[in-house]
Scaffold this motif. Structure first.
Motif, PDB file in Angstrom:
ATOM      1  N   GLU A 322       2.875   4.505  -4.616  1.00 44.35           N
ATOM      2  CA  GLU A 322       2.159   4.487  -3.643  1.00 44.35           C
ATOM      3  C   GLU A 322       1.699   3.206  -3.721  1.00 44.35           C
ATOM      4  OE1 GLU A 322      -0.138   7.870  -5.225  1.00 44.35           O
ATOM      5  OE2 GLU A 322       0.814   8.258  -3.255  1.00 44.35           O
ATOM      6  N   SER A 323       1.476   1.796  -4.554  1.00 40.88           N
ATOM      7  CA  SER A 323       0.634   0.654  -4.787  1.00 40.88           C
ATOM      8  C   SER A 323       1.842   0.056  -3.529  1.00 40.88           C
ATOM      9  CB  SER A 323       0.696   0.306  -6.054  1.00 40.88           C
ATOM     10  OG  SER A 323       1.795   0.159  -6.420  1.00 40.88           O
ATOM     11  N   LYS A 364       7.220  -8.604  -7.550  1.00 39.65           N
ATOM     12  CA  LYS A 364       6.588  -8.806  -7.676  1.00 39.65           C
ATOM     13  C   LYS A 364       4.946  -8.191  -6.787  1.00 39.65           C
ATOM     14  CE  LYS A 364       7.900 -14.007  -6.237  1.00 39.65           C
ATOM     15  NZ  LYS A 364       8.190 -14.640  -5.535  1.00 39.65           N
ATOM     16  N   VAL A 365       5.236  -7.405  -5.817  1.00 38.41           N
ATOM     17  CA  VAL A 365       4.099  -6.316  -6.016  1.00 38.41           C
ATOM     18  C   VAL A 365       3.426  -5.940  -7.225  1.00 38.41           C
ATOM     19  CG1 VAL A 365       3.331  -5.037  -5.176  1.00 38.41           C
ATOM     20  CG2 VAL A 365       4.183  -7.096  -3.411  1.00 38.41           C
ATOM     21  N   LYS A 368       2.285  -7.704 -10.221  1.00 33.49           N
ATOM     22  CA  LYS A 368       1.341  -7.829 -10.100  1.00 33.49           C
ATOM     23  C   LYS A 368       0.318  -6.824 -10.693  1.00 33.49           C
ATOM     24  CE  LYS A 368       0.967 -11.867  -6.688  1.00 33.49           C
ATOM     25  NZ  LYS A 368       0.609 -12.134  -5.246  1.00 33.49           N
ATOM     26  N   ARG A 369       0.197  -5.278 -10.362  1.00 34.45           N
ATOM     27  CA  ARG A 369      -0.488  -4.672 -10.581  1.00 34.45           C
ATOM     28  C   ARG A 369      -0.247  -4.476 -11.962  1.00 34.45           C
ATOM     29  NH1 ARG A 369       1.280   0.778 -11.490  1.00 34.45           N
ATOM     30  NH2 ARG A 369       0.274   2.694 -11.403  1.00 34.45           N
ATOM     31  N   SER A 370       0.647  -4.588 -12.208  1.00 31.53           N
ATOM     32  CA  SER A 370       0.820  -4.291 -13.878  1.00 31.53           C
ATOM     33  C   SER A 370      -0.318  -4.981 -14.178  1.00 31.53           C
ATOM     34  CB  SER A 370       1.791  -3.803 -14.158  1.00 31.53           C
ATOM     35  OG  SER A 370       1.709  -4.376 -16.185  1.00 31.53           O
ATOM     36  N   ARG A 371      -0.743  -6.432 -13.896  1.00 30.37           N
ATOM     37  CA  ARG A 371      -1.381  -7.103 -15.469  1.00 30.37           C
ATOM     38  C   ARG A 371      -2.684  -6.725 -14.252  1.00 30.37           C
ATOM     39  NH1 ARG A 371       2.504 -10.856 -13.753  1.00 30.37           N
ATOM     40  NH2 ARG A 371       1.316 -11.565 -11.120  1.00 30.37           N
TER      41      ARG A 371
END
Length: 373
Positions: A322-323, A364-365, A368-371
């Motif tokens: 969903e992200s 990449k998206v 970024k969400r994981s970080r």
């Protein structure tokens, strides 16, 4: 002509190792009286039957026109597979100085014209279009050369069908659908794709699968996702991705049921997150296009590589997918990549470069969400 009669045809039995093949001639008009066309189809239980594609009417018309012309000749043999109801009777008078791998004799075929196609004692393996043209031609008779062999099963017939046609341009979709239900030796390129093809056909045939009947194939002609797109996605995952954990690298076999559970788990979440995009054909949605299927396959491999099949379909996976929503343009709008490049939604194509670009963008998206978490 009576409904039942016996054909006694001069023949040559050729011994090839443990196998026997039979070379003979027969009036092509009589071929369909004992040889059936094993048309490819699936029953209500998704079991594969047959192997032949539908008749190509334009091809048949062209052959028929040639056959009805002066001096027509068909030198290439038609290939048939026999069951055990065909009998070869060796000649009583065989020269003593002949070779031992070739035996003259008589092929005895009991013909019953009341039998259904499935009950006939022979099946056409190669020469469907030629035999149909002879059948329809305005000719009293047209003898043809035939080579026959005895097949133990329909799976063996499929293998021989693929091998006989391996130097011709058989539709890839037909080969992909036949491969899982074949036995015997096949070229290495086909062996490598047998397991991916098996998984693809199971995905297309299982009602619990998000791919149910939407992968285009000879038995699912209304499917809109290209079979080769799914095949590439599965093949990469088997050899280098999330499905590798279920595979035996020594003999190439694997736990098919757990592989299916893994695939169905991931792609069911994809369908839940993008229901409208999933329901549209590739010309209207880049999600069901080759570039989308393959790129999300790489996403599957990244997110679920060490996850057991039973643990794939989770709330966490749904939240991750969903992200992606603000960053995808499956059916409209513009793809905005991190390097500043922008491309119209349907400008992405099923090419290695575009697959890499979209995969990199999606990963990449997700990173970024994981970080941020």
């Amino acid at each position: 002509m009576a409904d039942r009669y016996t054909l006694r045809l001069p023949a040559l039995e050729v011994r090839q190792g443990r196998r026997r093949i039979y070379c003979f001639a027969v009036d092509g008009k009589k071929l369909h009286s004992f040889a059936a066309v094993s048309r490819i189809r699936r029953d209500d239980g998704e079991q594969l039957h047959g192997y032949q594609r539908p008749e190509v009417l334009s091809h048949i018309r062209g052959i028929r026109k040639y056959l009805e012309s002066d001096g027509a000749m068909l030198p290439n043999a038609i290939v048939v597979a026999f069951n055990d109801r065909i009998e070869f009777v060796p000649s009583l008078m065989i020269p003593t100085d002949t070779v031992d791998y070739s035996v003259p004799g008589e092929l005895v075929i009991e013909v019953d014209e009341s039998l259904s196609e499935a009950e006939k004692p022979a099946w056409l393996v190669d020469g469907q279009q030629r035999s149909a043209a002879i059948r329809d031609a305005d000719l009293a008779e047209f003898p043809v050369a035939v080579v026959g062999f005895k097949a133990d099963s329909e799976e063996e017939q499929r293998s021989q069908f693929i091998l006989v046609n391996s130097t011709k341009a058989l539709p890839k979709g037909l080969i992909h659908e036949l491969l899982p239900d074949t036995t015997g030796q096949l070229p290495d390129s086909y062996v490598r794709r047998r397991l991916p093809a098996q998984l693809m056909t199971r995905l297309n045939g299982s009602r619990r699968s998000p791919f149910y009947r939407i992968i285009a194939s000879p038995t699912a002609p209304n499917g809109y996702i290209k079979d080769n797109s799914v095949l590439k996605m599965v093949e990469h995952s088997l050899f280098e991705g999330a499905l590798y954990q279920y595979r035996n690298p020594v003999d190439g076999s694997g736990d098919v049921e757990r592989m299916l559970t893994h695939l169905i788990g991931f792609w069911s979440v994809v369908r839940e997150v993008f229901p409208e995009e999933w329901s549209k054909p590739p010309r209207n949605s880049r999600l069901t296009h080759g570039v989308g299927i393959q790129s999300l396959g790489f996403v599957m491999d990244t997110l679920t590589e060490d996850v057991p099949a039973e643990g794939v379909k989770t709330v966490e996976l749904k939240e991750a997918l969903e992200s992606l929503k603000p960053h995808v343009a499956w059916t409209s709008g513009t793809w905005k990549f991190s390097d500043g490049e922008e491309r119209r939604w349907n400008n992405l194509q099923n090419t290695p470069n575009d697959v890499r670009q979209l995969t990199s963008h999606l990963l990449k998206v997700l990173r970024k969400r994981s970080r941020r978490r």
